[in-house]
Design a protein around this motif. Structure first.
Motif, mmCIF file in Angstrom:
data_model
loop_
_atom_site.group_PDB
_atom_site.id
_atom_site.type_symbol
_atom_site.label_atom_id
_atom_site.label_comp_id
_atom_site.label_asym_id
_atom_site.label_seq_id
_atom_site.Cartn_x
_atom_site.Cartn_y
_atom_site.Cartn_z
ATOM 1 N N ASN A 1 -4.778 -3.249 5.979
ATOM 2 C CA ASN A 1 -4.268 -3.709 7.070
ATOM 3 C C ASN A 1 -3.443 -5.074 6.859
ATOM 4 O OD1 ASN A 1 -4.771 -1.968 9.291
ATOM 5 N ND2 ASN A 1 -6.917 -1.833 8.935
ATOM 6 N N LYS A 2 -3.846 -5.638 5.778
ATOM 7 C CA LYS A 2 -3.148 -6.895 5.405
ATOM 8 C C LYS A 2 -1.867 -6.639 4.504
ATOM 9 C CE LYS A 2 -7.304 -9.780 5.504
ATOM 10 N NZ LYS A 2 -8.297 -10.472 4.933
ATOM 11 N N GLN A 3 -1.816 -5.160 4.111
ATOM 12 C CA GLN A 3 -0.550 -5.012 2.822
ATOM 13 C C GLN A 3 0.543 -4.388 3.867
ATOM 14 O OE1 GLN A 3 -3.155 -2.711 0.480
ATOM 15 N NE2 GLN A 3 -2.868 -4.157 -1.263
ATOM 16 N N GLU A 4 1.625 -4.385 3.177
ATOM 17 C CA GLU A 4 2.643 -3.832 3.713
ATOM 18 C C GLU A 4 2.553 -2.451 3.216
ATOM 19 O OE1 GLU A 4 7.671 -3.601 2.878
ATOM 20 O OE2 GLU A 4 6.516 -4.817 1.973
ATOM 21 N N ILE A 5 2.766 -1.372 4.187
ATOM 22 C CA ILE A 5 2.823 -0.027 4.003
ATOM 23 C C ILE A 5 4.013 0.501 3.452
ATOM 24 C CG2 ILE A 5 2.296 2.397 4.928
ATOM 25 C CD1 ILE A 5 -0.012 1.083 6.603
ATOM 26 N N VAL A 6 4.159 0.919 2.409
ATOM 27 C CA VAL A 6 5.362 1.600 1.753
ATOM 28 C C VAL A 6 5.212 3.169 1.528
ATOM 29 C CG1 VAL A 6 7.105 1.710 -0.188
ATOM 30 C CG2 VAL A 6 5.510 -0.513 0.358
ATOM 31 N N TRP A 7 6.026 3.917 2.520
ATOM 32 C CA TRP A 7 6.152 5.220 2.609
ATOM 33 C C TRP A 7 7.171 5.761 1.863
ATOM 34 C CZ3 TRP A 7 8.009 8.512 7.358
ATOM 35 C CH2 TRP A 7 7.859 9.735 7.280
ATOM 36 N N LYS A 8 6.766 6.394 0.738
ATOM 37 C CA LYS A 8 8.067 7.265 0.025
ATOM 38 C C LYS A 8 7.742 8.645 0.159
ATOM 39 C CE LYS A 8 9.807 3.663 -2.145
ATOM 40 N NZ LYS A 8 11.459 3.248 -1.958
ATOM 41 N N GLN A 9 9.215 9.218 0.625
ATOM 42 C CA GLN A 9 9.441 10.621 0.741
ATOM 43 C C GLN A 9 9.811 11.095 -0.680
ATOM 44 O OE1 GLN A 9 11.372 9.905 4.594
ATOM 45 N NE2 GLN A 9 10.326 11.414 5.173
ATOM 46 N N CYS A 10 9.050 11.746 -1.362
ATOM 47 C CA CYS A 10 9.541 12.075 -2.689
ATOM 48 C C CYS A 10 10.057 13.823 -2.703
ATOM 49 C CB CYS A 10 8.247 12.017 -3.718
ATOM 50 S SG CYS A 10 7.870 10.394 -3.768
ATOM 51 N N GLU A 11 10.604 13.925 -3.773
ATOM 52 C CA GLU A 11 11.224 15.207 -3.979
ATOM 53 C C GLU A 11 10.123 16.264 -4.748
ATOM 54 O OE1 GLU A 11 14.306 16.521 -3.288
ATOM 55 O OE2 GLU A 11 14.631 14.500 -2.230
ATOM 56 N N LYS A 12 9.330 15.573 -5.261
ATOM 57 C CA LYS A 12 8.217 16.297 -6.268
ATOM 58 C C LYS A 12 7.018 15.610 -6.245
ATOM 59 C CE LYS A 12 11.199 15.625 -10.447
ATOM 60 N NZ LYS A 12 11.975 16.532 -11.429
ATOM 61 N N PRO A 13 6.309 16.029 -7.136
ATOM 62 C CA PRO A 13 4.969 15.325 -7.291
ATOM 63 C C PRO A 13 5.469 14.206 -8.453
ATOM 64 C CG PRO A 13 4.450 17.481 -7.518
ATOM 65 C CD PRO A 13 5.629 17.337 -7.125
ATOM 66 N N PHE B 1 0.874 -1.108 -0.102
ATOM 67 C CA PHE B 1 0.060 -0.067 0.098
ATOM 68 C C PHE B 1 0.937 1.205 0.016
ATOM 69 C CE2 PHE B 1 -2.560 3.265 2.535
ATOM 70 C CZ PHE B 1 -3.271 3.714 1.614
ATOM 71 N N LEU B 2 0.760 1.753 -0.950
ATOM 72 C CA LEU B 2 1.731 3.266 -1.247
ATOM 73 C C LEU B 2 1.053 4.447 -0.691
ATOM 74 C CD1 LEU B 2 4.195 4.308 -2.680
ATOM 75 C CD2 LEU B 2 2.866 4.598 -4.876
ATOM 76 N N ILE B 3 2.287 5.330 -0.018
ATOM 77 C CA ILE B 3 2.003 6.463 0.641
ATOM 78 C C ILE B 3 3.116 7.298 0.112
ATOM 79 C CG2 ILE B 3 1.442 7.887 2.411
ATOM 80 C CD1 ILE B 3 0.670 5.498 4.060
ATOM 81 N N GLU B 4 2.735 8.634 -0.447
ATOM 82 C CA GLU B 4 3.867 9.550 -1.094
ATOM 83 C C GLU B 4 3.755 10.820 -0.402
ATOM 84 O OE1 GLU B 4 4.328 7.935 -5.744
ATOM 85 O OE2 GLU B 4 3.194 9.930 -5.273
ATOM 86 N N THR B 5 5.053 11.245 0.097
ATOM 87 C CA THR B 5 4.949 12.733 0.542
ATOM 88 C C THR B 5 5.909 13.504 0.005
ATOM 89 O OG1 THR B 5 6.476 12.055 2.395
ATOM 90 C CG2 THR B 5 4.229 11.840 3.003
ATOM 91 N N PHE B 6 5.517 14.784 -0.320
ATOM 92 C CA PHE B 6 6.541 15.654 -0.720
ATOM 93 C C PHE B 6 6.116 17.209 -0.486
ATOM 94 C CE2 PHE B 6 3.558 13.967 -3.967
ATOM 95 C CZ PHE B 6 3.019 15.001 -4.371
ATOM 96 N N LYS B 7 7.105 18.035 -0.571
ATOM 97 C CA LYS B 7 6.555 19.524 -0.309
ATOM 98 C C LYS B 7 6.798 20.323 -1.426
ATOM 99 C CE LYS B 7 7.898 23.245 2.686
ATOM 100 N NZ LYS B 7 8.086 24.314 1.816
ATOM 101 N N THR B 8 5.701 21.212 -1.558
ATOM 102 C CA THR B 8 5.643 22.109 -2.939
ATOM 103 C C THR B 8 5.458 23.662 -2.189
ATOM 104 O OG1 THR B 8 3.326 22.073 -3.497
ATOM 105 C CG2 THR B 8 4.689 20.395 -4.269
ATOM 106 N N ARG B 9 5.347 24.474 -2.936
ATOM 107 C CA ARG B 9 5.082 25.719 -2.540
ATOM 108 C C ARG B 9 3.687 25.736 -2.083
ATOM 109 N NH1 ARG B 9 2.663 29.549 -6.798
ATOM 110 N NH2 ARG B 9 2.048 28.371 -8.706
ATOM 111 N N GLU B 10 2.716 24.950 -2.465
ATOM 112 C CA GLU B 10 1.446 24.840 -1.570
ATOM 113 C C GLU B 10 1.488 24.332 -0.262
ATOM 114 O OE1 GLU B 10 -1.788 24.163 -4.969
ATOM 115 O OE2 GLU B 10 -0.566 22.691 -5.070
#
Length: 819
Positions: A773-785, A609-618
């Motif tokens: 809840n049955k999947q492995e949570i993969v958290w990716k901290q990305c540079e941009k969208p 299960f994919l989660i992505e985080t990143f920062k923009t001017r928003e």
């Protein structure tokens, strides 16, 4: 005459048409002539109509040996169609059989389009074979001495049952059938369905799972392999393919090539706005299509729609841009090609549309898929698989639709009245009301006679009177008139007729769109550029606008659709398959985008299960990818944001599409805290939904429809509908009275149940959380969208910006990203 002789009559007729009966047709004839009820499942364009018109007419011949010389007038069979547009086609088939077999049977249509004179004529003498709609059938039940009308009816056929099942119109049919079983004991009940997954349940709902009709029934499945060829339009350069939707117009040149090669093409769009836009742009870019192209959707004038349908059959048109208004049953034999613009969101809808081409037994259906953005090519790949393996959705029936039951009881009370004990036993045998308790039944009876506990002081809610014999009857002519005007379960915003100042009706548009116009504004509707002049007597008066003037395309509420559960599952399977070596052409075409996604993040596997985080001017973005459809994502986004705010004070902007959802904040989310506190738990979901989404406000909006169906609020006289805002305020007042003084009110409770079960899809939401809840949570901290996040972000921008600004903004974002 023996059964074999009957079959010989039918087979001779088929032989004269150069046809041969399918096995499912002869099976249906046998079952019907044996007195059985049933559900027939067969592909679109395989001859389902003749599978039932023949035994209906043959049964008449069997029971009337002197049929050629002594005709017995009176209603003998009813054919229910969900769309009025199908009536003419069905009537022609019935007349063909009845006439060719030498009977004197008459065929008639009764719907909202039937003239007053024709209705009066039918009142005096009903046709032998009647084609009608669920609403018009209810109106017949609302007439005096209706039992005599139906007494000798031997058959009722509910066509396109899959379109009614899972809707309140379906509940309306269940209740009508419960009455007809009693007053027309010889009546056989048959349903026809093409695309549906849970056929056995569909049969139960149609016939009543604990009724005698169900016990004496059959399910007949046609063993016909209908070949459906799905062709995806894939651009030569994938890099130029947009990462989010632009209505599919970037591929208009490819669409034009397909149109030129085909004799007749139907272009299906998902919304009326998209239909209008495609028609306009095709005409501007390819003026040679003028005169050979038309548009068809539910808001265009009926006369125009009928002309378009006939023009297709007569091969006078080369291309028609349309919506679901042409999804069902009309026999368009000349149509060679279907084009689907954008994901249809459901397998059944897609296959139904594909079946519009090659709409004859044994003919191949060809459908082209035009993805409006890159990710929709995954849907195209999934739809190919579904078409090959005939995977279609289940339809989930309604339970305890008290508003429809109240309307039905008022219908019976308007005609000859009813005795509650008798009707209770009938209603209990329907699927929808199988668990109706005697306490709730008495509450409903009290509601229609006294207006429930909190409305007892107001005479206007005391609609039904009880005579000395215990008969429940509506005696007020005003109440009866208002009720007959409002029979039906389809509730929408008020529609206003669009007319030229000089005269001439164009169609109807919703009140909310008109409310945004000022005199001189230009909008495109029905393929015409119109200038708004004024609203007079609930009519929108317009004149032709300058062709060079910039205009807005008319739009309607409720344009957004969501992926069905079946479609979501197929989509996830295809997405996970993107990590394999053997790729479909669509997934191969997406390789550049998948490669870019992998450079920034990952393409998830089955157990991820994919989660992505990143920062923009928003601000700080957190994107989650359940791939479960926008309605589920709306609920998930609300629950998760609510649970996060319980950990620490933080505010979010929410965005969602069919692939995932976004939480945007001006401060960074502590993702580790999200994991540590198990915020994806499926526990307390109902409580958290109530807290996170304004459930009361959503239920209040849902209650408006319930109040209209139950007759608590009156929608207005013909040509003078009550304004939407007045309807809303009237129903809101009742909602608040019930909420504050009568919380056990069944209609109030129904509003909350429908909000959670149908609008927020709570059951599907729980399944989604259990899967996460049955999947492995993969958290990716990305540079941009990332490519996956791009459509979600731009969907949020669409809500805030005009389309022109949005296009500029997306272009800048894309250019910045590609550097």
């Amino acid at each position: 005459m023996t059964r074999e002789q009957f079959y010989q009559i039918a087979e001779n007729w088929f032989h004269k048409q150069n046809w041969k009966p399918f096995q499912f047709q002869t099976q249906t004839w046998t079952a019907f002539l044996q007195g059985k009820n049933g559900l027939l499942n067969a592909p679109t364009g395989s001859g389902k109509t003749y599978a039932l018109w023949f035994p209906i007419v043959l049964n008449y011949i069997k029971e009337n040996p002197e049929y050629k010389t002594k005709h017995k007038p009176g209603l003998k069979a009813i054919w229910i169609t969900p769309l009025r547009a199908l009536s003419v086609e069905i009537k022609q088939a019935a007349e063909r059989v009845a006439t060719d077999l030498g009977t004197q049977m008459t065929v008639g249509i009764r719907s909202g389009d039937t003239t007053t004179s024709e209705r009066t004529k039918q009142k005096n003498k009903m046709p032998d074979l009647l084609i009608t709609t669920p609403e018009s059938l209810q109106l017949l039940l609302a007439t005096k001495e209706y039992a005599k009308t139906f007494a000798n009816c031997t058959a009722i056929v509910i066509d396109e049952w899959h379109e009614l099942l899972g809707t309140k119109r379906g509940v309306q049919m269940e209740l009508a059938l419960s009455r007809l079983k009693t007053i027309a004991p010889k009546m056989r009940i048959w349903g026809i369905s093409a695309t549906i997954g849970n056929l056995e349940l569909a049969q139960e709902v149609l016939l009543g799972n604990n009724s005698d009709a169900f016990k004496n029934s059959v399910l007949i499945k046609a063993n016909i392999n209908k070949k459906i060829t799905v062709k995806s339009i894939i651009p030569e350069k994938m890099e130029t393919f947009p990462w989010r939707g632009h209505m599919g117009l970037h591929l208009i040149a490819d669409v034009a090539k397909i149109i030129r090669k085909s004799k007749t093409t139907l272009i299906f769009t998902n919304t009326r706005s998209q239909c209008e836009l495609w028609f306009q742009v095709l005409l501007e870019k390819y003026p040679e299509f003028a005169g050979e192209m038309a548009m068809h959707h539910g808001s265009i004038a009926r006369e125009t729609r009928v002309w378009v349908e006939n023009a297709i059959k007569n091969e006078e048109l080369k291309v028609v841009v349309c919506t679901s208004s042409l999804d069902l049953g009309v026999d368009f034999a000349p149509v060679e090609t279907i084009i689907q613009i954008g994901g249809p969101k459901g397998v059944a809808r897609f296959l139904q549309r594909a079946g519009r081409s090659g709409h004859q037994p044994g003919k191949e259906s060809v459908i082209y898929f035009v993805a409006t953005h890159a990710m929709e090519l995954i849907e195209a790949s999934a739809l190919k698989k579904a078409a090959a393996e005939t995977i279609v959705e289940d339809r989930i029936p309604y339970l305890n639709s008290y508003d429809v039951l109240i309307q039905y009881l008022n219908t019976l009370a308007v005609s000859d009245g009813f005795f509650p004990d008798e009707i209770y036993q009938e209603v209990k045998k329907t699927f929808c009301f199988q668990n109706l308790s005697i306490e709730n039944w008495h509450w409903i009876l009290n509601f229609i006679t006294h207006g429930s506990q909190s409305l007892q002081a107001y005479d206007e809610y005391k609609k039904v009177e009880i005579d000395e014999n215990g008969l429940y009857k509506i005696n007020s002519r005003t109440i009866a008139m208002h009720h007959r005007m409002q029979i039906g379960t389809i509730v929408s915003d008020a529609n206003l007729n669009v007319k030229f100042l000089s005269g001439g009706y164009i169609g109807s548009i919703e009140e909310w769109f008109v409310s945004k116009l000022t005199r001189g504004d230009t909008f495109t509707f029905g393929g015409k550029k119109l200038e708004f002049y004024a609203i007079k007597n609930m009519n929108v008066l317009v004149r032709k606008a300058d062709a060079k003037k910039v205009s807005k395309t008319v739009s309607w509420m409720g344009g957004r659709m969501t992926l069905s559960a079946q479609m979501s599952e197929l989509l996830r399977e295809e997405l996970y398959a993107a990590n394999n070596e053997n790729l479909t052409p669509e997934l191969k075409a997406l390789k550049p985008i998948f490669d870019r996604q992998r450079r920034e993040s990952i393409v998830p596997n089955t157990n991820e299960f994919l989660i992505e985080t990143f920062k923009t001017r928003e601000g700080f973005h957190a994107i989650f990818y359940p791939f479960e459809g926008r309605f589920v994502h709306e609920a998930l986004a609300s629950i998760l944001s609510y649970r996060i705010t319980l950990l620490s004070p933080i505010s979010f902007s929410l965005a969602y599409n069919d692939y995932g959802f976004e939480l945007l904040s001006d401060q960074e989310i502590d993702m580790q805290a999200v994991f540590d506190n198990n915020l994806f738990s499926s526990e307390f979901v109902h409580h958290d939904l109530q807290k996170s989404l304004n459930a009361t406000e959503m239920a209040r909006r849902k209650f408006r429809d319930i109040a209209v169906i139950a007759g608590l609020v009156f929608t207005g006289m013909p040509g003078k509908p009550i304004k939407t805002k007045h309807l809303q305020s009237g129903s809101q007042l009742l909602f608040e009275v019930f909420r504050d003084y009568e919380p056990e009110n069944l209609l109030l409770q129904q509003a909350y149940i429908e909000t959670f079960e149908h609008q927020l899809e709570e059951g599907r939401l729980l399944q989604s959380l259990e899967r996460i809840n049955k999947q492995e949570i993969v958290w990716k901290q990305c540079e941009k969208p990332t490519p996956f996040s791009f459509p979600i972000i731009t969907d949020r921008l669409r809500e805030k910006l005009t389309s022109e600004t949005l296009a500029d903004r997306i272009a800048k974002m894309t250019a910045s990203y590609m550097k």
